[in-house]
Design a protein around this motif. Sequence first.
Motif, mmCIF file in Angstrom:
data_model
loop_
_atom_site.group_PDB
_atom_site.id
_atom_site.type_symbol
_atom_site.label_atom_id
_atom_site.label_comp_id
_atom_site.label_asym_id
_atom_site.label_seq_id
_atom_site.Cartn_x
_atom_site.Cartn_y
_atom_site.Cartn_z
ATOM 1 N N ARG A 287 -18.233 -14.628 -33.027
ATOM 2 C CA ARG A 287 -19.805 -14.869 -32.531
ATOM 3 C C ARG A 287 -20.020 -15.622 -31.403
ATOM 4 O O ARG A 287 -19.503 -17.096 -31.731
ATOM 5 N N VAL A 288 -20.404 -15.376 -30.566
ATOM 6 C CA VAL A 288 -20.406 -16.224 -29.105
ATOM 7 C C VAL A 288 -21.958 -16.736 -29.099
ATOM 8 O O VAL A 288 -22.808 -15.830 -28.998
ATOM 9 N N TRP A 289 -21.900 -18.189 -29.020
ATOM 10 C CA TRP A 289 -23.367 -18.827 -28.649
ATOM 11 C C TRP A 289 -23.701 -18.848 -27.253
ATOM 12 O O TRP A 289 -22.930 -19.859 -26.763
ATOM 13 N N ASP A 290 -24.517 -18.298 -26.537
ATOM 14 C CA ASP A 290 -24.708 -18.610 -25.265
ATOM 15 C C ASP A 290 -25.950 -19.454 -25.077
ATOM 16 O O ASP A 290 -26.997 -19.077 -25.530
ATOM 17 N N SER A 291 -25.611 -20.773 -24.527
ATOM 18 C CA SER A 291 -26.755 -21.759 -24.613
ATOM 19 C C SER A 291 -27.743 -21.641 -23.551
ATOM 20 O O SER A 291 -27.770 -22.240 -22.542
ATOM 21 N N TYR B 65 -24.851 -26.390 -29.074
ATOM 22 C CA TYR B 65 -24.094 -25.506 -30.366
ATOM 23 C C TYR B 65 -22.831 -26.354 -30.582
ATOM 24 O O TYR B 65 -22.203 -26.837 -29.395
ATOM 25 N N TYR C 110 -27.514 -9.722 -18.779
ATOM 26 C CA TYR C 110 -26.574 -8.886 -19.486
ATOM 27 C C TYR C 110 -27.245 -8.457 -20.720
ATOM 28 O O TYR C 110 -26.759 -7.577 -21.611
ATOM 29 N N SER D 79 -20.456 -10.364 -31.765
ATOM 30 C CA SER D 79 -21.786 -10.428 -31.511
ATOM 31 C C SER D 79 -21.994 -11.502 -30.590
ATOM 32 O O SER D 79 -21.289 -12.407 -30.375
ATOM 33 N N VAL D 80 -22.962 -11.516 -29.904
ATOM 34 C CA VAL D 80 -23.461 -12.708 -28.936
ATOM 35 C C VAL D 80 -24.982 -13.080 -29.550
ATOM 36 O O VAL D 80 -25.975 -12.301 -29.456
ATOM 37 N N CYS D 81 -24.994 -14.435 -29.571
ATOM 38 C CA CYS D 81 -26.331 -14.942 -29.857
ATOM 39 C C CYS D 81 -27.070 -15.860 -28.856
ATOM 40 O O CYS D 81 -26.118 -16.682 -27.900
ATOM 41 N N LEU D 82 -28.244 -15.470 -28.420
ATOM 42 C CA LEU D 82 -28.821 -16.475 -27.471
ATOM 43 C C LEU D 82 -30.252 -16.708 -27.909
ATOM 44 O O LEU D 82 -31.168 -16.122 -28.821
ATOM 45 N N ASP D 83 -30.566 -17.613 -27.373
ATOM 46 C CA ASP D 83 -31.921 -18.507 -27.506
ATOM 47 C C ASP D 83 -32.891 -17.735 -26.267
ATOM 48 O O ASP D 83 -32.665 -18.294 -25.358
#
Lengths: 199, 222
Positions: free
Chosen positions: A156-160, A166, B157, B209-213
């Motif tokens: 699980r990648v967190w793109d800031s 994070y 993306y 998965s990829v999490c974004l704010d």
Amino acid sequence: MAHSHDDHHKVPADVALRVKALETALTRRGYINPDTLEAIIDTYEHKVGPQNGARVIARAWNDPDFKSRLLDNASSAVGELGFGGIIEGTDVTVVENRPGLHNMVVCTLCSCYPWALLGLPPGWYKSFAYRSRAVSEPRSVLAEFGVELSPDVEVRVWDSTAELRYLVMPQRPEGTEDQDEAALAQLVTRNGMIGTALL
Amino acid sequence: MDGVHDMGGMHGFGSVPVNDQGRPFPEPWEGRVFATNLALTVALGANLDRFRFLAESMPPVAYLSSSYYERWLASMLSAVAEQGLLSGDQLAAIDAGHVPEVEPAGAEALPPEIVQVLVDAPTGYQRDLGGKAAFQSRDRVRARTRHSAGHTRLPRYVRGRCGEIISDNGNQHLPDTRAETGDITMQRLYTVRFMATELWGEQANPRDSVCLDLWESYLEPA
């Protein structure tokens, strides 16, 4: 034969020279104070660094109540250890690695990073290679760090992309049950808290 | 803006320089750029979104051929010019490596003793969850397809892709408007989880998965 001067672009001076000229001009204008610059540089070279984040993680491993506060509201919990500040990383989220889940952090758009807990980012974190590839091929990026994960583990990648910062809570290494917080903190690495290393 | 800074998913940058651990400032000038910018923005009221937009506005070739703190320097010089802290002639002299003649502006510089306070003060930050949120956790959303020439934190993306809201982070200022006008517009910020296969196709591991704010205006119901 010499070209006319008009054909030449002005070549900017060496970057160190330009920075010095800018700093001098802004100081004489009264906008900055060189002593303040020294204090800022000293802070980020010597006082704020991954040792801060390591203390947070070690405390969480050893203190289930703290861990639960940390996962619930890290911004508030890290204040218990005196970390926070208003510069960068005021709104912090800690994400926990566990069997079957591996977290890693990137900022594809610039290089956002939890300064308050890790200091300033290493070169690789700011590299175009990491920024471009961490979201689309995290497993090959991890392999370059020597981390091979089973296909059964979720990455699980967190793109800031906002002002949330994070921090990864690595899994506690086996055989460390008897170690106190100070000893545990020694085991927590910067890359472990970004998610590019296992402990 | 759809610039080269929006790098997620791009190819061609090679392998990650994993051994580039580095001290914060390998070159002394890098520390001076970092500190000058920090001191200036705190003293004058930071607009980090504008700062980011100015870096993104560098010509693509310059952006890609500059180091991290060279980009900071470019952005800071643009900000200094925009705010009129130095004149065009003065900045041209600096570009040539000369210290220009300047008059004191009567400004109040950030004093050194403040630095520790800024870095140490535990803020006890609490999110502002007031008002109505358009989305709740577990809602399916689609990131909007838009191509703004201004600043945005909606990467290419994820545009047009569907994900799931995993948290409501409360009201946070929208960077798009602040970068443009300096105005603070508060808006709901969510964390959205996208499956890697939705973003990258079948080559991705179906577990990943990829999490974004992402701000509310970046999203629509899916």
